[in-house]
Motif scaffolding. Structure first.
Motif, mmCIF file in Angstrom:
data_model
loop_
_atom_site.group_PDB
_atom_site.id
_atom_site.type_symbol
_atom_site.label_atom_id
_atom_site.label_comp_id
_atom_site.label_asym_id
_atom_site.label_seq_id
_atom_site.Cartn_x
_atom_site.Cartn_y
_atom_site.Cartn_z
ATOM 1 N N GLU A 128 42.531 -20.163 -90.065
ATOM 2 C CA GLU A 128 43.226 -21.661 -89.831
ATOM 3 C C GLU A 128 44.211 -21.768 -91.216
ATOM 4 O OE1 GLU A 128 40.756 -24.805 -89.274
ATOM 5 O OE2 GLU A 128 39.357 -23.978 -90.778
ATOM 6 N N GLY A 131 46.715 -18.680 -91.146
ATOM 7 C CA GLY A 131 47.738 -18.822 -89.940
ATOM 8 C C GLY A 131 48.191 -17.402 -89.481
ATOM 9 N N PRO A 132 48.669 -17.293 -88.276
ATOM 10 C CA PRO A 132 49.117 -16.325 -87.533
ATOM 11 C C PRO A 132 50.203 -15.560 -88.306
ATOM 12 C CG PRO A 132 48.690 -17.907 -85.665
ATOM 13 C CD PRO A 132 48.712 -18.577 -87.265
ATOM 14 N N ALA A 154 40.058 -20.213 -84.984
ATOM 15 C CA ALA A 154 40.392 -19.640 -83.831
ATOM 16 C C ALA A 154 39.528 -20.242 -82.790
ATOM 17 C CB ALA A 154 40.076 -18.141 -83.719
ATOM 18 N N ASP A 157 42.703 -22.199 -77.208
ATOM 19 C CA ASP A 157 43.969 -22.722 -77.113
ATOM 20 C C ASP A 157 45.225 -21.954 -78.097
ATOM 21 O OD1 ASP A 157 43.196 -24.851 -75.799
ATOM 22 O OD2 ASP A 157 42.678 -26.197 -77.206
ATOM 23 N N ASN A 158 44.710 -21.324 -78.877
ATOM 24 C CA ASN A 158 45.423 -20.455 -79.938
ATOM 25 C C ASN A 158 45.435 -19.098 -79.980
ATOM 26 O OD1 ASN A 158 43.260 -20.042 -81.753
ATOM 27 N ND2 ASN A 158 43.769 -21.633 -82.642
ATOM 28 N N GLU A 161 48.519 -16.775 -79.827
ATOM 29 C CA GLU A 161 49.221 -16.802 -81.353
ATOM 30 C C GLU A 161 48.634 -16.186 -82.206
ATOM 31 O OE1 GLU A 161 49.722 -20.765 -83.242
ATOM 32 O OE2 GLU A 161 49.136 -21.721 -81.251
ATOM 33 N N TYR A 162 47.272 -15.606 -82.215
ATOM 34 C CA TYR A 162 46.607 -14.783 -83.053
ATOM 35 C C TYR A 162 46.817 -13.264 -82.530
ATOM 36 C CZ TYR A 162 45.099 -18.276 -86.146
ATOM 37 O OH TYR A 162 44.624 -19.250 -87.127
#
Length: 203
Positions: A128, A131-132, A154, A157-158, A161-162
């Motif tokens: 986090e 970030g991606p 992670a 929901d994300n 993105e990853y």
């Protein structure tokens, strides 16, 4: 063993909770299960689960900081070692014992130190904070065959993105388990994670 690249991190789990929670995870399709060594009686939990789920799941240890801990986990029947840091001694000991190694990395220096030491995959932690975008920038210079895991922030929901940043998988901690959580609650969260993973994974 073919599997989704999702590691369930069971920090704080007790031996009494271990088998019911593992059953929920395996039935949902998550077979990489980590017991951090700062949990109650972690080696007992690892040993009992490794025996009960032999051939169906891989049980490993997290928060591994020293060589002797690698030996204890291997002797208990563990299959992999996860660390919060990049420690060549721990990675080397893990490789020597024939276990998979997932050290925590945060910088390109960490990442290449881990790779040169024999790491199986890299745990970007805390994801986090990086970030991606940060992971994607480092992915550009890393060997494409080394799988990257986003850990710390992670969640379903994300995942997308990853994945887009080049991650192969995720480590899920408090999202998937908190001490005292029922096996039914874990099952519900595991099912959501598997669905998001399967829908978001690049084809």
């Amino acid at each position: 063993m073919d599997h989704r690249h999702i590691i369930a991190i069971l920090r704080g789990i007790t031996p009494a909770e271990m088998l019911p929670v593992c059953t929920s995870l395996v039935e949902a399709g998550i077979i990489l299960i980590e017991v951090p060594l700062n949990s109650p009686e972690p080696l007992r939990s690892i040993g009992e689960a490794a025996k009960a789920f032999e051939g169906r799941a891989l049980i490993g240890a997290g928060t591994v900081l020293a060589r002797f801990e690698v030996d204890e986990v291997a002797d208990a029947g563990g299959s992999f070692i996860v660390s919060p840091d990049t420690n060549p001694a721990v990675i080397g000991a893990t490789v020597e014992r024939g276990l998979a190694s997932y050290p925590g990395v945060f910088t390109p220096t960490d990442a290449f130190t881990a790779i040169r030491s024999g790491a199986t995959g890299l745990k970007f932690f805390p994801a986090e904070v990086l970030g991606p975008k940060g992971i994607k920038a480092m992915k550009a210079v890393l060997p494409p065959t080394v799988p990257l895991y986003a850990v710390g922030g992670a969640n379903p929901d994300n995942f997308g993105e990853y994945f887009a940043a080049g991650c192969a998988g995720f480590g899920l901690g408090t999202y998937i388990f908190k001490p005292g959580m029922s096996a039914a609650d874990v099952a519900q969260r595991a099912a959501a994670a598997v669905l998001a993973y399967d829908q978001g994974k690049p084809q």
